[in-house]
Design a protein around this motif. Structure first.
Motif, PDB file in Angstrom:
ATOM      1  N   LYS A  65     -12.449   3.671  13.062  1.00 28.97           N
ATOM      2  CA  LYS A  65     -11.719   2.414  12.843  1.00 28.97           C
ATOM      3  C   LYS A  65     -11.278   2.243  11.391  1.00 28.97           C
ATOM      4  N   VAL A  66     -12.039   2.839  10.471  1.00 30.56           N
ATOM      5  CA  VAL A  66     -11.712   2.708   9.053  1.00 30.56           C
ATOM      6  C   VAL A  66     -10.303   3.215   8.752  1.00 30.56           C
ATOM      7  N   LEU A  67      -9.837   4.144   9.571  1.00 25.96           N
ATOM      8  CA  LEU A  67      -8.525   4.750   9.354  1.00 25.96           C
ATOM      9  C   LEU A  67      -7.387   3.732   9.493  1.00 25.96           C
ATOM     10  N   VAL A  68      -7.594   2.696  10.302  1.00 23.34           N
ATOM     11  CA  VAL A  68      -6.546   1.665  10.470  1.00 23.34           C
ATOM     12  C   VAL A  68      -6.957   0.318   9.890  1.00 23.34           C
ATOM     13  N   ASN A  69      -8.269   0.115   9.688  1.00 20.78           N
ATOM     14  CA  ASN A  69      -8.731  -1.157   9.121  1.00 20.78           C
ATOM     15  C   ASN A  69      -8.592  -1.202   7.600  1.00 20.78           C
ATOM     16  N   ASP A  70      -8.684  -0.037   6.951  1.00 16.19           N
ATOM     17  CA  ASP A  70      -8.519   0.056   5.498  1.00 16.19           C
ATOM     18  C   ASP A  70      -7.022   0.205   5.199  1.00 16.19           C
ATOM     19  N   LYS A  71      -6.416  -0.845   4.630  1.00 14.71           N
ATOM     20  CA  LYS A  71      -4.960  -0.857   4.417  1.00 14.71           C
ATOM     21  C   LYS A  71      -4.498   0.301   3.532  1.00 14.71           C
ATOM     22  N   ASP A  72      -5.232   0.587   2.473  1.00 13.81           N
ATOM     23  CA  ASP A  72      -4.844   1.676   1.564  1.00 13.81           C
ATOM     24  C   ASP A  72      -4.863   3.018   2.292  1.00 13.81           C
ATOM     25  N   MET A  73      -5.894   3.214   3.111  1.00 16.57           N
ATOM     26  CA  MET A  73      -6.004   4.481   3.837  1.00 16.57           C
ATOM     27  C   MET A  73      -4.888   4.611   4.876  1.00 16.57           C
ATOM     28  N   LEU A  74      -4.581   3.498   5.547  1.00 18.47           N
ATOM     29  CA  LEU A  74      -3.502   3.497   6.542  1.00 18.47           C
ATOM     30  C   LEU A  74      -2.159   3.827   5.883  1.00 18.47           C
ATOM     31  N   ASP A  75      -1.899   3.212   4.727  1.00 18.01           N
ATOM     32  CA  ASP A  75      -0.648   3.477   4.009  1.00 18.01           C
ATOM     33  C   ASP A  75      -0.578   4.924   3.522  1.00 18.01           C
ATOM     34  N   GLN A  76      -1.702   5.410   3.027  1.00 15.18           N
ATOM     35  CA  GLN A  76      -1.742   6.786   2.517  1.00 15.18           C
ATOM     36  C   GLN A  76      -1.510   7.785   3.659  1.00 15.18           C
ATOM     37  N   HIS A  77      -2.137   7.508   4.791  1.00 16.11           N
ATOM     38  CA  HIS A  77      -1.981   8.374   5.965  1.00 16.11           C
ATOM     39  C   HIS A  77      -0.516   8.398   6.403  1.00 16.11           C
ATOM     40  N   LYS A  78       0.101   7.226   6.449  1.00 14.33           N
ATOM     41  CA  LYS A  78       1.510   7.131   6.834  1.00 14.33           C
ATOM     42  C   LYS A  78       2.398   7.924   5.858  1.00 14.33           C
ATOM     43  N   SER A  79       2.141   7.796   4.571  1.00 14.43           N
ATOM     44  CA  SER A  79       2.945   8.512   3.565  1.00 14.43           C
ATOM     45  C   SER A  79       2.836  10.025   3.736  1.00 14.43           C
ATOM     46  N   LEU A  80       1.631  10.495   3.996  1.00 18.61           N
ATOM     47  CA  LEU A  80       1.412  11.943   4.181  1.00 18.61           C
ATOM     48  C   LEU A  80       2.186  12.475   5.390  1.00 18.61           C
ATOM     49  N   VAL A  81       2.117  11.730   6.496  1.00 19.06           N
ATOM     50  CA  VAL A  81       2.799  12.161   7.719  1.00 19.06           C
ATOM     51  C   VAL A  81       4.316  12.114   7.534  1.00 19.06           C
ATOM     52  N   CYS A  82       4.808  11.049   6.929  1.00 22.09           N
ATOM     53  CA  CYS A  82       6.257  10.914   6.710  1.00 22.09           C
ATOM     54  C   CYS A  82       6.780  12.030   5.800  1.00 22.09           C
ATOM     55  N   ALA A  83       6.002  12.378   4.780  1.00 25.02           N
ATOM     56  CA  ALA A  83       6.417  13.450   3.864  1.00 25.02           C
ATOM     57  C   ALA A  83       6.554  14.771   4.613  1.00 25.02           C
ATOM     58  N   GLN A  84       5.682  14.998   5.573  1.00 28.91           N
ATOM     59  CA  GLN A  84       5.710  16.244   6.345  1.00 28.91           C
ATOM     60  C   GLN A  84       6.858  16.270   7.357  1.00 28.91           C
ATOM     61  N   LEU A  85       7.222  15.110   7.903  1.00 30.07           N
ATOM     62  CA  LEU A  85       8.181  15.069   9.019  1.00 30.07           C
ATOM     63  C   LEU A  85       9.619  14.713   8.641  1.00 30.07           C
ATOM     64  N   ARG A  86       9.822  14.281   7.400  1.00 31.71           N
ATOM     65  CA  ARG A  86      11.177  13.890   6.982  1.00 31.71           C
ATOM     66  C   ARG A  86      12.142  15.076   7.157  1.00 31.71           C
ATOM     67  N   GLY A  87      13.207  14.849   7.944  1.00 29.16           N
ATOM     68  CA  GLY A  87      14.197  15.897   8.179  1.00 29.16           C
ATOM     69  C   GLY A  87      13.830  16.879   9.276  1.00 29.16           C
ATOM     70  N   LYS A  88      12.619  16.715   9.873  1.00 31.17           N
ATOM     71  CA  LYS A  88      12.167  17.674  10.899  1.00 31.17           C
ATOM     72  C   LYS A  88      12.215  17.111  12.315  1.00 31.17           C
ATOM     73  N   ILE A  89      12.257  15.781  12.441  1.00 36.61           N
ATOM     74  CA  ILE A  89      12.348  15.195  13.789  1.00 36.61           C
ATOM     75  C   ILE A  89      13.517  14.212  13.832  1.00 36.61           C
ATOM     76  N   LYS A  90      14.150  14.118  15.000  1.00 37.14           N
ATOM     77  CA  LYS A  90      15.333  13.261  15.166  1.00 37.14           C
ATOM     78  C   LYS A  90      14.981  11.777  15.149  1.00 37.14           C
TER      79      LYS A  90
END
Length: 357
Positions: free
Chosen positions: A238-263
């Motif tokens: 639950k900490v992965l979505v309850n901790d705002k900083d961790m949620l934002d960091q996780h989102k940034s990491l995934v977006c950095a990997q997928l930018r330009g790779k999925i429609k």
């Protein structure tokens, strides 16, 4: 007036596989004869209808006498009543325990009891399977379940050892036993698009990674029950979505990997937090029996349907789940990687199997 007769005497039981299938399908002798005639049996055997009727009756009688042995497959090799070569014994047993996927889909997750057996008329009408065949298949499910539900050790191996089935068929029976034991919800309208094989695949994943036997191969452990300690530990995610900083960091990491790779990048970016919360919340509720039962409906309603409405392709989904899962390892504050990998490995496989784009 003299007559010449050719007589052949042998002790090997003659079995016609096509007639055996008609018997397994629940056909009457009359219908079986008609089907054989339509298939050209008279020309093939150079016989008349009377001889074909006699042969069919004889074969059906033999199969009926064999049925008691087939219900305890280990007895087939040791009985003396029928002289059946080993390869034919294997065929008889395997075919007797084979089942129609459409039938299995209708009873999957239901209690294998008299109550369900009363519904076989309706299931037969819905699937077009003869009632007698429905009863045989249901009784086989129930028989296997009763024999292996309390046995220690790997579920598939127990089924193979006691019922002498092929690996593929034993795995399908393992899915039936596993679903009947945990009573997973499979009947809701939103799940109707999923086939028996879709669910059987998911059952294989759950058995392999989420049961007690998945982490400890000691013979005392079982593959039928989900490991309670693991399900309890999932709350730590639950900490992965309850901790705002961790949620934002996780989102940034995934977006950095997928930018330009999925429609569907912009849709993914907009819905990331909702999708992540859905996956983590499903995990955290699996300590409750009802939520375990609702696992598949939750995956469809809370994750698959939102992705489908945004027109994700299976390729988009695969890339997202891969990076969503792996990027957690770079989050320094997240300390539950082992539990996470065990959870997400199964969830990713099941979602990809269940996602029909």
């Amino acid at each position: 007036m003299s007559m010449e007769l050719d007589v052949f005497v042998g002790n090997t039981t003659v079995l016609d596989e096509d007639v055996y299938q008609l018997w397994l399908d629940g056909q009457t002798v009359t219908d079986a004869v008609r089907i054989r005639i339509e298939a050209g049996a008279l020309q093939e055997c150079e016989a008349n209808a009377e001889v074909l009727l006699s042969d069919t009756m004889d074969q059906f009688r033999t199969f009926q006498m064999c049925e008691r042995l087939l219900q305890s497959p280990s007895k087939v090799a040791n009985q003396l009543l029928f002289q059946i070569p080993p390869h034919r014994q294997t065929m008889l047993i395997e075919r007797y325990y084979e089942f129609d996927s459409m039938f299995a889909r209708e009873v999957l997750g239901k209690k294998l009891s008299k109550g369900t057996k009363k519904d076989l008329d309706d299931i037969g009408s819905k699937t077009g399977i003869v009632l007698k065949s429905c009863r045989r298949q249901f009784d086989n499910f129930k028989r296997v379940f009763k024999v292996v539900e309390e046995l220690k050790g790997p579920l598939v191996e127990n089924i193979q050892r006691h019922f002498l089935l092929s690996d593929v068929l034993a795995r399908d029976y393992a899915a039936i036993v596993f679903f009947a034991n945990s009573r997973f919800e499979t009947g809701k309208r939103k799940l109707q698009y999923l086939s028996f094989q879709d669910f059987a695949f998911c059952a294989g994943q759950l058995i392999s990674y989420w049961t007690v036997g998945a982490v400890d191969n000691v013979v005392e452990n079982m593959d039928v029950d989900l490991e309670k300690e693991f399900l309890h530990d999932l709350k730590d995610l639950k900490v992965l979505v309850n901790d705002k900083d961790m949620l934002d960091q996780h989102k940034s990491l995934v977006c950095a990997q997928l930018r330009g790779k999925i429609k569907v990048f912009s849709e993914m970016e907009a819905s990331f937090k909702n999708l992540s919360r859905a996956l983590v919340n499903i995990a955290s509720k699996l300590t409750h029996t009802k939520d375990v039962r609702d696992l598949f409906i939750d995956l469809v309603e809370k994750f698959i349907e939102p992705c489908r409405s945004d027109k994700w392709t299976i390729g988009d989904l695969r890339l997202f789940l891969t990076h969503y899962s792996s990027s957690v390892h770079t989050l320094e504050a997240f300390r539950r990687q082992v539990i996470w990998d065990r959870y997400m490995g199964v969830i990713k496989s099941c979602i990809l199997k269940m996602y029909h784009d």
